[in-house]
Design a protein around this motif. Structure first.
Motif: not given
Length: 353
Positions: A181, A220-224
């Motif tokens: 993460e 990948y995570s847009e919230r990060n």
């Protein structure tokens, strides 16, 4: 032979300050006492600009005749908040001083109506995001170097930093340390149109590479992703938002050291330990980075060298080079305690991009 360097040394000021006073730069903020002191030393030492001396070499004649302008796409407040652009400008001024090139004016796009005639300059160095097609209609000369922004237009020279490769290296390094993460904190990248004062927001190259690389790794995570202002307050608010959202990433890439300063403060307030709970890698390597708590791991950008390279490219253009050139200045990752790792890494682990 007396030089600007001699004057600066005796007056205990920078070479750039002496140059700007001698060139009557009205944008320079300096006390009347300092200005008078420098002019007095000029008279005492009998300094004469190179353009008033008997010049023999043709290259010197070209440099001597150049009357250049610096066009800045950011305000004095932006420069005060983030030394990245200040260092580029200082590099330009130092190189011009060394080569006795006259900086006629420093023009800022401050949101007011642009009514400056750019064609009075023999050459221009443009720092920051300015829309090139728009600019092309206002300046009838190819003696232009864009700094910190690359363009599709192939008439002009440009100088950029290798942020693309550096960001890839940073992600690889964090992944090698076991992080899955990985968050991103950065600022808003903009391009300005001179004729209309329109500001167009674009995606910073570091964010582009972050998205692409993290997707390739399946991480990948847009919230990060958190976007704010390019200053400590912007970094503080972005990290505060990340903390309040929960599921805090185990590592963050932060696009500037001033933003990292604010982000570290937010983490300290929340009793989140760096690097045990969250690892941080930043960009810039400003002077204070090594003295933060903990010392900041950061990608060193050679901003002053970017400014100097721009002047050299402009001189080459003035001497007749027709083919446009893009210079990509390398970066260097400097490992300090904010990213974790072994003690042996802190002083010696670096890599270039």
């Amino acid at each position: 032979m007396i030089t600007i360097r001699d004057i600066a040394r005796k007056a205990n000021v920078s070479i750039a300050t002496v140059s700007r006073i001698l060139n009557n730069d009205k944008t320079l903020s300096v006390s009347d006492e300092t200005r008078e002191k420098i002019l007095k030393i000029v008279d005492e030492l009998g300094y004469k600009p190179l353009r008033k001396r008997d010049v023999k070499k043709q290259d010197d004649k070209v440099e001597n005749a150049l009357n250049i302008g610096i066009l800045l796409a950011y305000s004095e407040q932006d420069e005060a908040n983030d030394p990245y652009f200040l260092s580029i400008r200082q590099g330009i001024e130092k190189e011009c001083s060394e080569k006795f090139i006259n900086i006629s004016s420093i023009v800022r796009l401050d949101g007011n109506k642009f009514n400056f005639d750019l064609n009075e300059f023999d050459g221009l160095i443009v720092v920051g995001g300015i829309e090139a097609k728009d600019f092309k209609n206002l300046y009838n000369n190819r003696n232009v170097v864009f700094v910190d922004h690359a363009y599709e237009i192939d008439e002009y020279d440009s100088v950029i930093s290798s942020f693309e490769k550096a960001t890839e290296n940073v992600i690889d390094y964090l992944v090698s340390m076991g992080h899955k993460e990985i968050g991103y904190i950065g600022g808003r990248k903009t391009v300005k149109r001179i004729t209309s004062n329109e500001v167009i927001e674009i995606e910073d190259v570091r964010l582009q590479v972050y998205r692409k690389k993290m997707k390739e790794l399946g991480l990948y995570s847009e919230r990060n992703i958190y976007i704010g202002d390019w200053n400590p307050s912007g970094g503080y608010k972005a990290m505060k938002g990340a903390i309040e959202n929960g599921s805090l990433p185990s590592a963050f890439i932060i696009a500037s050291d001033p933003m990292s300063t604010g982000a570290l403060h937010a983490l300290h307030e929340a009793n989140i330990n760096v690097p045990d709970d969250v690892a941080i890698i930043s960009f810039d390597d400003i002077e204070s980075a090594a003295y933060l708590n903990p010392p900041l791991t950061t990608v060193k950008t050679y901003t002053e060298e970017m400014g100097k390279a721009a002047v050299k490219l402009l001189l080459e253009r003035a001497r007749g080079r027709e083919i446009p050139i893009q210079v990509v200045v390398p970066t260097k990752l400097i490992i300090r305690k904010s990213c974790g790792g072994n003690d042996s890494d802190y002083s010696g682990y670096i890599f270039y991009s």
